[in-house]
Structure formats: structure tokens, C-alpha cells
Design a protein around this motif. Structure first.
Motif, mmCIF file in Angstrom:
data_model
loop_
_atom_site.group_PDB
_atom_site.id
_atom_site.type_symbol
_atom_site.label_atom_id
_atom_site.label_comp_id
_atom_site.label_asym_id
_atom_site.label_seq_id
_atom_site.Cartn_x
_atom_site.Cartn_y
_atom_site.Cartn_z
ATOM 1 N N TRP A 102 0.836 -1.193 0.000
ATOM 2 C CA TRP A 102 0.000 0.000 0.000
ATOM 3 C C TRP A 102 0.875 1.249 0.000
ATOM 4 O O TRP A 102 2.039 1.217 0.386
ATOM 5 C CB TRP A 102 -0.916 0.013 1.221
ATOM 6 N N LYS A 103 0.292 2.336 -0.468
ATOM 7 C CA LYS A 103 0.963 3.632 -0.401
ATOM 8 C C LYS A 103 -0.092 4.714 -0.265
ATOM 9 O O LYS A 103 -1.269 4.515 -0.595
ATOM 10 C CB LYS A 103 1.817 3.869 -1.643
ATOM 11 N N LYS A 104 0.328 5.864 0.223
ATOM 12 C CA LYS A 104 -0.611 6.957 0.465
ATOM 13 C C LYS A 104 -1.284 7.382 -0.838
ATOM 14 O O LYS A 104 -0.630 7.551 -1.855
ATOM 15 C CB LYS A 104 0.105 8.152 1.090
ATOM 16 N N TYR A 143 -4.897 5.146 2.161
ATOM 17 C CA TYR A 143 -3.900 4.338 1.458
ATOM 18 C C TYR A 143 -4.555 3.571 0.320
ATOM 19 O O TYR A 143 -5.661 3.035 0.463
ATOM 20 C CB TYR A 143 -3.251 3.341 2.422
ATOM 21 N N ASP A 147 4.060 1.514 2.175
ATOM 22 C CA ASP A 147 4.252 2.932 1.855
ATOM 23 C C ASP A 147 5.738 3.266 1.682
ATOM 24 O O ASP A 147 6.245 4.244 2.231
ATOM 25 C CB ASP A 147 3.638 3.801 2.951
#
Length: 609
Positions: A44-46, A492, A501
Motif C-alpha cells: 500500500w501507499k498513500k 492508502y 508505503d
């Protein structure tokens, strides 16, 4: 001896002892099973670097008639819209003061006392100041005329804020700040915030309310944990904080406008003053309030259901010319939640389950009892996947597809024997349709906030577990091709790469104990032939195989040897000896996903002791 091929059963099983699940997997983190094989889940990432205030407990995504895409977020402090990468604060206004606020400051202090008779605020509430003049020194008009979070409540007429400049830096008053802000100071108070921790059996005198001059224990409120229900009424948004008022945001007025109470809408007629949940019946476009104030009443009835006129969220007065109406449930004492499926709305009380269906005039809806003795652990503990409802109750998991069935669960004891029931209302269920998964996020017994998850693959019928802090979740939809989730003031994008992230995420899977000849002989392992497929963009992907052993069934589990395996590893020479053996496969490097095949070991008997 020849190599031995080990094929482990899919899914995590923690119901038995370490040895009784021989041939299966015992533990995992950030692992899913696909076609029976374990693999690392996506990372996941922002979604955006922008942040929101408060803990989000509910998300909703929808598209307007002109294809504008929105995500609504309900936190314990605010109500937001996210369009693109920009957040808009649409938190409703509770009260306004015109020319009625005065300020006082002390030299050398950043604390400003605001006096406003019967302000009705609680600690943590937000107020927007306008029309104030400088106090005479560094506390200028620009410092005062902005939004503030209230630090503390002195009494019913006074509260304290911390002075800040327009960039958010603290301002310390000096000896010239002797003014009161002038005679034209206005204040717009947002709705009272909710709690971020469930407190059972409380009224307005507990939690934040207890820090004010409010009364001593107003009855009827079992929790002040702020849980929002959100739904779209066409292209508009309806929102309700549990036990609170129902609000409406009109898309045609733009994202700079706030949501307003239903009673403020044009043509409003007897809408419920308060409710536990709002939900839109999509087939017929009625706005439904669950657990609400009855028609003509003033106190909330936790078993009352009301609905508006068709395609009219403002009109709740039943007449022969409209389809507004109501019904009261009889089995139970409070409605926990309702959930839409294709043909019906499932409603849980604290003791029973009902089915609500649209049938048209003259009765509009039929409400039928499905079963008694089963309930729902929290208002968000159910999820609809392919029109099958999966939900969690006090000590088990259930499925509804026209009838109620208990779900066989191979991690049931692990979940419910290490579970913080005092924070059960934080539990929420989610769906990841891409991988045929439903997941429940919950608090372990030692945590006040969500720190674990348990996932069921409804296609392959297996369970996995792990540790992750998330507070709300949305499956892929109109705003995203991948699931999104919230935690610590950020949204996210999930199933994106294989990292946390940009940081490494430790993924592992560990087998149950196994042996040869039922443990009659010790086993000696000297070679490992890995079978693993690496996925991702890492230049040098690697996982670690750890062999753990015991000298007896109840003996201590020790890590006997490890082997680093890369994409070029054909064989690893290892040394391990024990009566029972366990394997752990783990990695924590970045940009690296992997899928595990079978395990082949060179194992031979090595004596009776």
C-alpha cells in the motif's frame, strides 16, 4: 534417503495443538492463498499527502450525474469529502453566535479564553471565528479569525483555545494584548465530536461530556464512539453519526458547502430528529432511518424504523398521497445495523435478524423475522460479497444467503480468545473482490485500537490472519481500481506494489509441526530445495527459510538453522535435528512479492533420542 516433498493444506489452522495440524499452516502475516498456494499480499501507499483530522470509521464512494467522483470520510471529529487529492470539510454546523464572543489573553501565554454564553461545546470541538479585531499585540485579527479546536471547557460560558498564526505555529500573547476582540465577533460551532474509544453504559456525563458542566448521566446512550453511516441519495450524500441527527449534503451546492440537517431542507416534513443509522433503498429510492425518533415523538426509539417519501429525503410525514411510513421491530431492544443486498436489507437487533423488502403500495416495505439468537458484534461487522452476507457475532462468524449458517473457522479460538471486547464496536468487515476475500479488522486483547485482521477466502474456503492497523476500508469502485483504507490521518491505496508505503513489510508463513514415523525417530535435515516464484521489481529478491525443531511434543521450539533463498538458489545445505520440525518462510525486503510452491527436504531418521 531421497528427497521428501511436503505439500501443506491451504489456509491457517490454529484450532488444535502444534502437532495436531500436521500437514497444515499454523501462522501467517501479510499472506493470502490463491489456488491453494500461499503468497505475499499486495502492499500500500498513500493516496494523497493531504491529511484529515480524527479517526475514520466509515468510507463511502460514489459518482455524481456529471461523473464527478467523491469519497466521503466520517471521523470522530469531522465529516469530509475527498475529490481528487483535495479534502473538503463538510462537517455540519451545530450553532452560530453573532456579535457574542469576547476574548481575554494573558501576557506570556498562548492560551486564549473565549466567553460565549451557553456555547454548548465540548473539549475537542471546532469553532470558526470571524469578525474579531486584534487584541492589541501579537494576537492579531488574522490570528483570531480562523478555525480552532477547543482545548478545554472552563464552564458553560467559557472555553480555551491555543492562539496560532495562519501557518499553524503557536502565538504567545504579549503585554499589549489587552483587548477583547471587539463587539462584532461571530462563531460557527461544528457538531460536537464523538469519542474515539468505546465506553460502555455511559451518558453525557462521561468522557468528553464529563469535562463540562453537563448533567450527571443522561440515560439511553450506550456508547459515544463516533460511528457514521454514509450513503448516497442520488448524487447527494446523507450522513448520520450513531445516536445523532441525519445530515444532507447537496452536490449542486458545491464542495465548499457543509452538510445540513434534514429539517433544513426545503419542504422538510417531520424527519427523524435522531437515528442510529441511515440507509438508502436503491431499488425504490427511499431514505430509511433505523433506530430513530418516531413520527410525532421527541425521544429516540432504538427499535423504530421510518422511511421518507419515495425520491424525497425531506418528506417523512405519512399521507395517502406519498409512500412515507414506519414500522417498529419487536424482537430485541436496539437495532445494531442494517446492510443492503440485491433484493433486501438485512437488519440486526441485539437478539435477532430481520429481512426488509420493498413490496410497493400500500405497505411499501415488508419486514420479516429471519432468526433469533444471533446478532452482530458491531454496526460495521458485516459485509456483502456477491449478495452473500458475511458477519461476525460475539464468538463466531456467520453467513446469510436467505438463511443463517455458522461458518466453519480454523482460527476461531485464536481470534475470540485474544479479543478486546470492550472495543468490539470498532470491528469492521471489508471486501477485496479481486481476491475473493472478506476481512474483519479488530482489536486484540492488549490493544485499544485495531491491530489485527482475519480474512476468509469465500471462493477457496480458507482463513488467514495478520497484524495491521486500519480503521475503515472500501473495495475497488468508482474512485479506485484497487481497495482503499484509512489509518493515522491518511488514505492508502492497497494492492499496490509489495511495500508498506515505501518501507519493507514483513510477510511470513509458518507450518505446523511435522515429523517422520510419527516422531518415533529424530529427524536430521541436511538439504533444502526451494520452490518459490518471485514477483515484483526488486533487483535481488530474497526470502529466508527457517527450520525450527523440538526434542519432544511439549518441548521448546528453537530455530535450528536458516537459509537465504534468492531467484538463483537451486539448493541450500542446512543442518537441523529434532523429533518435530517446523518451517517458516519470511521476507522483509522492498519491491518483493513471492508465491510459494512445495517444499522438498532431504530428511533421514537420526536415532530414537
Amino acid at each position: 534417503m531421497p528427497l521428501v516433498r511436503y505439500t501443506f493444506n491451504p489456509g491457517i489452522n490454529k484450532e488444535g495443538t502444534d502437532y495436531s495440524n500436521e500437514g497444515g499452516w499454523h501462522d501467517s502475516n501479510f499472506i493470502r492463498f490463491r489456488s491453494g498456494r500461499p503468497e505475499k499480499i499486495g502492499g500500500w501507499k498513500k493516496r494523497t499527502t493531504g491529511t484529515f483530522i480524527g479517526t475514520t470509521r466509515k468510507l463511502l464512494q460514489w459518482s455524481s450525474l456529471d461523473s464527478d467522483k467523491f469519497i466521503a470520510l466520517g471521523t470522530h471529529k469531522k465529516l469530509y469529502l475527498l475529490q481528487g487529492n483535495a479534502y473538503s470539510d463538510i462537517t455540519p454546523i451545530r450553532a452560530t453566535t453573532t456579535n457574542g464572543i469576547v476574548f481575554s489573553a494573558a501576557n506570556g501565554s498562548s492560551s486564549i479564553t473565549a466567553t460565549d454564553d451557553d456555547h454548548g461545546a465540548v473539549k475537542g470541538d471546532f469553532v470558526t471565528i470571524a469578525g474579531a479585531a486584534s487584541l492589541g499585540g501579537v494576537v492579531t485579527a488574522a490570528v483570531l479569525n480562523q478555525e480552532y479546536e477547543i482545548d478545554s471547557i472552563t464552564d458553560a460560558d467559557n472555553y480555551v483555545i491555543t492562539a496560532k498564526d495562519t501557518s499553524g505555529d503557536t502565538v504567545v500573547a504579549n503585554s499589549s494584548d489587552t483587548g477583547n476582540g471587539g463587539s462584532g465577533v461571530d462563531g460557527a460551532y461544528q457538531i460536537n465530536i464523538g469519542l474515539d474509544v468505546y465506553v460502555d453504559g455511559i451518558g453525557f456525563s462521561s468522557g468528553y461530556w464529563g469535562e463540562t458542566s453537563w448533567g450527571s448521566g443522561t440515560s439511553g446512550f450506550s456508547s459515544q464512539l463516533r460511528l457514521w453511516s454514509l450513503d448516497n441519495f442520488g448524487e447527494d450524500l446523507v450522513a448520520c453519526g450513531r445516536f445523532g441527527a441525519i445530515y444532507y449534503w447537496d452536490k449542486s451546492n458545491g464542495v465548499t458547502t457543509r452538510a445540513v440537517p434534514l429539517a433544513n431542507l426545503g419542504g422538510a416534513s417531520n424527519p427523524p430528529a435522531n437515528a442510529l443509522q441511515v440507509i438508502v433503498s436503491e431499488k425504490d429510492k427511499h431514505l430509511i432511518a433505523l433506530g430513530c425518533t418516531p413520527y410525532g415523538g421527541s425521544a429516540i426509539d432504538f427499535m423504530q424504523i421510518r422511511w421518507s417519501d419515495q425520491a424525497n429525503a425531506a418528506d417523512w410525514t405519512p399521507t395517502t398521497a406519498n409512500s412515507a411510513g414506519d414500522v417498529r421491530l419487536s424482537s430485541g431492544s436496539i437495532i445494531i445495523a442494517g446492510l443492503k443486498t440485491r433484493q433486501e436489507i438485512i437488519i440486526w437487533t441485539d437478539t435477532s435478524i430481520y429481512s426488509m423488502r420493498f413490496i410497493g403500495a400500500p405497505y411499501v416495505f415488508s419486514v420479516d423475522l429471519v432468526t433469533e439468537g444471533v446478532s452482530l458484534l458491531s454496526p460495521n461487522a458485516a459485509v456483502n460479497a456477491n449478495n452473500v452476507v458475511y458477519f461476525m457475532d460475539q464468538d463466531n462468524f456467520y453467513v446469510y444467503s436467505g438463511g443463517i449458517q455458522t461458518m466453519p473457522c480454523s482460527v476461531r479460538a485464536y481470534v475470540f480468545e485474544d479479543f478486546n471486547y470492550s472495543q468490539a464496536y470498532k470491528v469492521f468487515a471489508s471486501r477485496n473482490a479481486q481476491f475473493n476475500e472478506v476481512t474483519w479488522f479488530y482489536c486484540s486483547s492488549s490493544s485499544q485500537e485495531i491491530d489485527r485482521y482475519v480474512t476468509f477466502n469465500y471462493l477457496e474456503k480458507n482463513w488467514t490472519i495478520g497484524q495491521l492497523s486500519r480503521t475503515a476500508w472500501l473495495d475497488a469502485g468508482v474512485t479506485s481500481e484497487k481497495p482503499i483504507a484509512t489509518s493515522t490521518s491518511y488514505i492508502y491505496n492497497h494492492e499496490t506494489g509489495y511495500d508498506d508505503d515505501g518501507n519493507a513489510m514483513t510477510a511470513y508463513i509458518e507450518s505446523a509441526d511435522f515429523d517422520i514415523d510419527d516422531g518415533d525417530h529424530f529427524s536430521f535435515i541436511r538439504r533444502l530445495l526451494p520452490d518459490i516464484k518471485f514477483i515484483g521489481t526488486s533487483d535481488a529478491p530474497e526470502v529466508t527459510y527457517t527450520v525450527k525443531t523440538r526434542s519432544s511434543g511439549s518441548g521448546e521450539l528453537v530455530s535450528a538453522t536458516t537459509a537465504s533463498v534468492s531467484s538463483s538458489t537451486e539448493m541450500s545445505n542446512i543442518r537441523a535435528r529434532g523429533r518435530q520440525i517446523r518451517l517458516r518462510i519470511e521476507n522483509n525486503d522492498i519491491k518483493n512479492g513471492w508465491r510459494l510452491g512445495d517444499v522438498r527436504l532431504d530428511v533421514r531418521p537420526d536415532g530414537l533420542r
